[in-house]
Enzyme design. Structure first.
Site, PDB file in Angstrom:
ATOM      1  N   TYR A 141      15.443  29.081  23.215  1.00 61.87           N
ATOM      2  CA  TYR A 141      15.153  30.260  22.387  1.00 61.87           C
ATOM      3  C   TYR A 141      14.428  29.885  21.095  1.00 61.87           C
ATOM      4  O   TYR A 141      13.744  30.706  20.499  1.00 61.87           O
ATOM      5  CB  TYR A 141      16.453  30.981  22.008  1.00 61.87           C
ATOM      6  CG  TYR A 141      16.961  31.961  23.032  1.00 61.87           C
ATOM      7  CD1 TYR A 141      17.156  31.582  24.351  1.00 61.87           C
ATOM      8  CD2 TYR A 141      17.265  33.271  22.676  1.00 61.87           C
ATOM      9  CE1 TYR A 141      17.637  32.477  25.278  1.00 61.87           C
ATOM     10  CE2 TYR A 141      17.757  34.170  23.594  1.00 61.87           C
ATOM     11  CZ  TYR A 141      17.945  33.767  24.902  1.00 61.87           C
ATOM     12  OH  TYR A 141      18.426  34.661  25.811  1.00 61.87           O
ATOM     13  N   LYS A 188      22.461  21.902  33.795  1.00 64.36           N
ATOM     14  CA  LYS A 188      21.592  21.640  34.948  1.00 64.36           C
ATOM     15  C   LYS A 188      21.225  20.155  34.874  1.00 64.36           C
ATOM     16  O   LYS A 188      20.056  19.769  34.788  1.00 64.36           O
ATOM     17  CB  LYS A 188      20.363  22.565  34.864  1.00 64.36           C
ATOM     18  CG  LYS A 188      19.477  22.573  36.098  1.00 64.36           C
ATOM     19  CD  LYS A 188      20.099  23.238  37.296  1.00 64.36           C
ATOM     20  CE  LYS A 188      19.203  23.078  38.516  1.00 64.36           C
ATOM     21  NZ  LYS A 188      19.847  23.478  39.771  1.00 64.36           N
ATOM     22  N   ASP A 220      23.561  26.930  38.655  1.00 63.73           N
ATOM     23  CA  ASP A 220      23.359  27.746  39.867  1.00 63.73           C
ATOM     24  C   ASP A 220      24.679  27.901  40.615  1.00 63.73           C
ATOM     25  O   ASP A 220      25.040  28.991  41.072  1.00 63.73           O
ATOM     26  CB  ASP A 220      22.242  27.168  40.756  1.00 63.73           C
ATOM     27  CG  ASP A 220      22.352  25.669  40.986  1.00 63.73           C
ATOM     28  OD1 ASP A 220      23.178  24.997  40.319  1.00 63.73           O
ATOM     29  OD2 ASP A 220      21.605  25.149  41.846  1.00 63.73           O
ATOM     30  N   ASP A 244      23.350  33.316  28.082  1.00 65.47           N
ATOM     31  CA  ASP A 244      22.816  34.677  28.088  1.00 65.47           C
ATOM     32  C   ASP A 244      22.967  35.268  29.491  1.00 65.47           C
ATOM     33  O   ASP A 244      23.481  36.371  29.678  1.00 65.47           O
ATOM     34  CB  ASP A 244      21.332  34.639  27.669  1.00 65.47           C
ATOM     35  CG  ASP A 244      20.698  36.018  27.716  1.00 65.47           C
ATOM     36  OD1 ASP A 244      21.347  36.975  27.268  1.00 65.47           O
ATOM     37  OD2 ASP A 244      19.554  36.130  28.212  1.00 65.47           O
ATOM     38  N   ASP A 248      26.055  38.117  31.060  1.00 69.60           N
ATOM     39  CA  ASP A 248      25.754  39.408  31.705  1.00 69.60           C
ATOM     40  C   ASP A 248      26.428  39.462  33.068  1.00 69.60           C
ATOM     41  O   ASP A 248      26.988  40.484  33.472  1.00 69.60           O
ATOM     42  CB  ASP A 248      24.240  39.592  31.917  1.00 69.60           C
ATOM     43  CG  ASP A 248      23.574  40.358  30.767  1.00 69.60           C
ATOM     44  OD1 ASP A 248      24.053  40.245  29.627  1.00 69.60           O
ATOM     45  OD2 ASP A 248      22.570  41.057  31.015  1.00 69.60           O
TER      46      ASP A 248
HETATM   47  C1  IPM Z   1      21.864  39.000  24.220  1.00 67.07           C
HETATM   48  C2  IPM Z   1      20.484  39.563  24.399  1.00 67.07           C
HETATM   49  C3  IPM Z   1      19.514  38.810  23.500  1.00 67.07           C
HETATM   50  C4  IPM Z   1      19.566  37.353  23.916  1.00 67.07           C
HETATM   51  C5  IPM Z   1      18.093  39.342  23.473  1.00 67.07           C
HETATM   52  C6  IPM Z   1      18.022  40.801  23.104  1.00 67.07           C
HETATM   53  C7  IPM Z   1      17.217  38.524  22.543  1.00 67.07           C
HETATM   54  O1  IPM Z   1      20.103  39.509  25.729  1.00 67.07           O
HETATM   55  O2  IPM Z   1      22.383  39.049  23.087  1.00 67.07           O
HETATM   56  O3  IPM Z   1      22.445  38.533  25.199  1.00 67.07           O
HETATM   57  O4  IPM Z   1      18.862  36.966  24.864  1.00 67.07           O
HETATM   58  O5  IPM Z   1      20.297  36.596  23.304  1.00 67.07           O
HETATM   59 MG    MG Z   2      21.670  38.910  27.040  1.00 66.26          MG
END
Ligand code: IPM
Ligand code: MG
Length: 368
Positions: A141, A188, A220, A244, A248
């Site tokens: 990032y 990884k 993975d 990240d 999710d």
């Molecule tokens: C998160 C989001 C952010 C990230 C984006 C919006 C930059 O997806 O906080 O998980 O990738 O960190």
């Molecule tokens: Mg995210």
């Protein structure tokens, strides 16, 4: 001394969910005799529209002086056309970096009333209690060089140094000591040098924590294991991008991305935000789920202000609304009533107040 809080509602559903979270925060603070000084500023696309930049230097400075920061979400298709270096998301990165909140804690624990809302089988998700500890201020990032060359070649740099890996590993081990004492470090290392170093440093840090069981897993495989048998995880320690993605994924164990809060902490400053994005497709409709942001306020009270009494009551109030069958659209499992963002927030405040007065918190009544 008043606690200084900076609120950045952001874009899309950000202002809607933050609006409800603020109600909970203000009420919890009033009842818990916690004096607050709350300031609010635009961030992301909302800030680009007014100032031409996603985060004004001046607001970042105020945030750095604050005791805690609450953020909604940033971004949306409207700003997809802006130059990469001033995209709304850059504000988030500047804030994380500026506040030095290198450890992003993303707990994924399904609420019992919502077990049916998960797309996975109830018996697979019922005992899940995962804490993703994501490195937040390094990795791909932030690595340089980065850019798009002559419209032909895009490049980013993935880099981690020992110090960055050591401090996030220590945070993960410290947190694991308060839980089931099991850390799965995800990398990884079969292909990336940064991951090879990551593994080496994590092992060294682990030597100082003999009580911890440490496993290493390729990312993975981890993505697959989270769906196959999520109950095997306690703390997942991983880098910025893997964290990240995996967070999710882990959120779906709880039924919806709209349920997961996060706390980003460094040596002291705290940044609290839901893990979900700005969801422009549902913005302005009053149907967004405010629970992730409200639960982020609970994390703020716990991590920044050591008010576990108040954070526990917020958690209980969330559990109670869900048990009472209140659902926002994203967690509608057919078993309850679908309510608006605002109603969900109000019902949580009501239950919080009830519980707080039962426990003798806030007998003094409203302070304003
Ligand atoms: C998160 C989001 C952010 C990230 C984006 C919006 C930059 O997806 O906080 O998980 O990738 O960190
Ligand atoms: Mg995210």
């Amino acid at each position: 001394m008043k606690k200084r809080i900076v609120v950045f509602p952001g874009d899309g559903i950000g202002p809607e969910v933050v609006g409800q979270a603020k109600k909970v925060l203000v009420r919890a603070a009033e009842m818990g005799s916690l004096a607050l000084d709350v300031q609010e500023f635009p961030i992301g696309g909302a800030s680009i529209d007014i100032f031409g930049v996603p985060l004004k230097e001046e607001y970042l400075k105020v945030a750095k002086r604050a005791d805690a920061v609450l953020l909604g979400a940033v971004g949306g298709p409207k700003w997809d056309v802006v130059e990469p270096s001033i995209r709304p998301e850059q504000a988030l990165l500047a804030l994380r970096k500026g506040l030095k909140t290198y450890a992003n804690l993303r707990p994924a624990r399904p609420y019992s009333a919502l077990l049916k809302a998960s797309t996975l089988k109830e018996e697979v998700v019922k005992d899940v209690d995962i804490l993703v500890v994501r490195e937040l201020t390094g990795g791909i990032y932030f690595g340089r060089p980065r850019g798009i060359k002559d419209g032909k070649k895009g490049y980013n740099t993935l880099v981690y140094d020992r110090k960055e890996i050591e401090r996030i590993a220590r945070k993960a081990f410290d947190l694991a000591m308060l839980r089931k004492k099991h850390v799965t470090s995800v990398d990884k290392a079969n292909i990336l040098e940064t991951s090879m170093l990551w593994r080496e440093v994590v092992k060294e840090v682990a030597a100082g924590y003999p009580a911890i069981r440490l496993d290493h897993m390729y990312v993975d495989n981890c993505a697959m294991q989270i769906i196959r048998s999520p109950g095997q995880f306690d703390v997942i320690l991983t880098d910025n991008m893997f964290g990240d993605i995996l967070s999710d994924e882990a959120s779906m164990l709880t039924g919806s991305l709209g349920m997961l809060p996060s706390a980003s902490i460094g040596d002291k400053k705290g940044l609290f935000e839901p893990i979900h994005g700005s969801a422009p497709d549902i913005a302005g409709k009053g149907i967004a789920n405010p629970i992730a942001t409200i639960a982020s306020v609970a994390m703020m009270l716990e991590y920044s202000f050591s008010r576990v009494d108040l954070s526990a009551l917020i958690e209980e109030a969330i559990q109670e609304v869900l048990q009472d069958g209140l659902r926002t659209k994203d967690i509608d499992d057919g078993s309850g009533d679908v309510v608006s963002t605002e109603r969900m927030g109000e019902e949580i405040v009501k239950r919080f107040e009830h519980r707080a007065s039962q426990r003798g918190i806030g007998n003094v009544g409203k302070t304003k």
